[in-house]
Write a protein that holds these residues in place. Structure first.
Motif, PDB file in Angstrom:
ATOM      1  N   PRO A   9       0.828  -1.211   0.000  1.00 44.95           N
ATOM      2  CA  PRO A   9       0.000   0.000   0.000  1.00 44.95           C
ATOM      3  C   PRO A   9       0.863   1.263   0.000  1.00 44.95           C
ATOM      4  N   PRO A  10       0.623   2.190  -0.896  1.00 44.71           N
ATOM      5  CA  PRO A  10       1.405   3.432  -0.908  1.00 44.71           C
ATOM      6  C   PRO A  10       1.014   4.324   0.264  1.00 44.71           C
ATOM      7  N   THR A  28      -8.226   8.917   1.929  1.00 44.85           N
ATOM      8  CA  THR A  28      -7.226   9.958   2.131  1.00 44.85           C
ATOM      9  C   THR A  28      -7.073  10.235   3.619  1.00 44.85           C
ATOM     10  N   ALA A  29      -5.887  10.660   4.000  1.00 48.02           N
ATOM     11  CA  ALA A  29      -5.598  10.974   5.397  1.00 48.02           C
ATOM     12  C   ALA A  29      -4.933  12.339   5.446  1.00 48.02           C
ATOM     13  N   ARG A  53      -3.262   4.461   6.582  1.00 48.42           N
ATOM     14  CA  ARG A  53      -2.284   3.382   6.747  1.00 48.42           C
ATOM     15  C   ARG A  53      -2.959   2.026   6.614  1.00 48.42           C
ATOM     16  N   GLY A  54      -2.198   1.056   6.085  1.00 49.60           N
ATOM     17  CA  GLY A  54      -2.665  -0.320   6.024  1.00 49.60           C
ATOM     18  C   GLY A  54      -3.828  -0.573   5.096  1.00 49.60           C
ATOM     19  N   ILE A 103      -3.901  -2.556  -5.382  1.00 47.64           N
ATOM     20  CA  ILE A 103      -2.968  -3.115  -4.411  1.00 47.64           C
ATOM     21  C   ILE A 103      -3.200  -4.619  -4.425  1.00 47.64           C
ATOM     22  N   ARG A 104      -2.149  -5.361  -4.774  1.00 52.10           N
ATOM     23  CA  ARG A 104      -2.235  -6.812  -4.812  1.00 52.10           C
ATOM     24  C   ARG A 104      -0.898  -7.391  -4.351  1.00 52.10           C
TER      25      ARG A 104
END
Length: 119
Positions: free
Chosen positions: A41-42, A71-72, A88-89, A117-118
């Motif tokens: 995960p970016p 988004t964070a 995150r995560g 994401i894989r």
């Protein structure tokens, strides 16, 4: 009379055709890349545009397949780059990045792309 009229007409035509070209801020690069599959995960999404963007009139959102934002924090824009931190995560799945920018010459462009994401 035709001797000076012809160069004058040519000069007028060339001057009219050589006016300023107003471009739009087009997406040049993205991280993660457009349509890519990443194993981890970016921590953020970073976009680069062909010209500077106005921070107060530009934005981006990253959503999961169910439409919820991942988004964070606030979108940061400086010069021709824009970025936003991600939660995150993030679990495996497909994520959509939707963006809109107003370039420094006041033209608005928008777009979207996905990445996966894989592990």
């Amino acid at each position: 009379m035709l001797r000076w009229l012809t160069p004058l007409l040519i000069a007028l035509i060339l001057t009219a055709a050589g006016g300023p070209a107003w471009a739009h801020a087009e997406l040049v690069t993205a991280s993660p890349r457009v349509g890519s599959t990443v194993p981890v995960p970016p921590s953020e999404v970073r976009l680069s545009f062909s010209e500077g963007v106005e921070p107060h009139f530009s934005g981006m959102e990253v959503t999961a397949a169910d439409g919820h934002s991942v988004t964070a924090g606030r979108v940061q824009a400086q010069g021709a780059e824009m970025r936003v931190a991600l939660a995150r995560g993030l679990p495996p799945g497909t994520y959509r990045v939707t963006w809109h920018v107003v370039s420094v010459d006041t033209h608005r462009t928008q777009g979207s792309f996905t990445f996966e994401i894989r592990p």
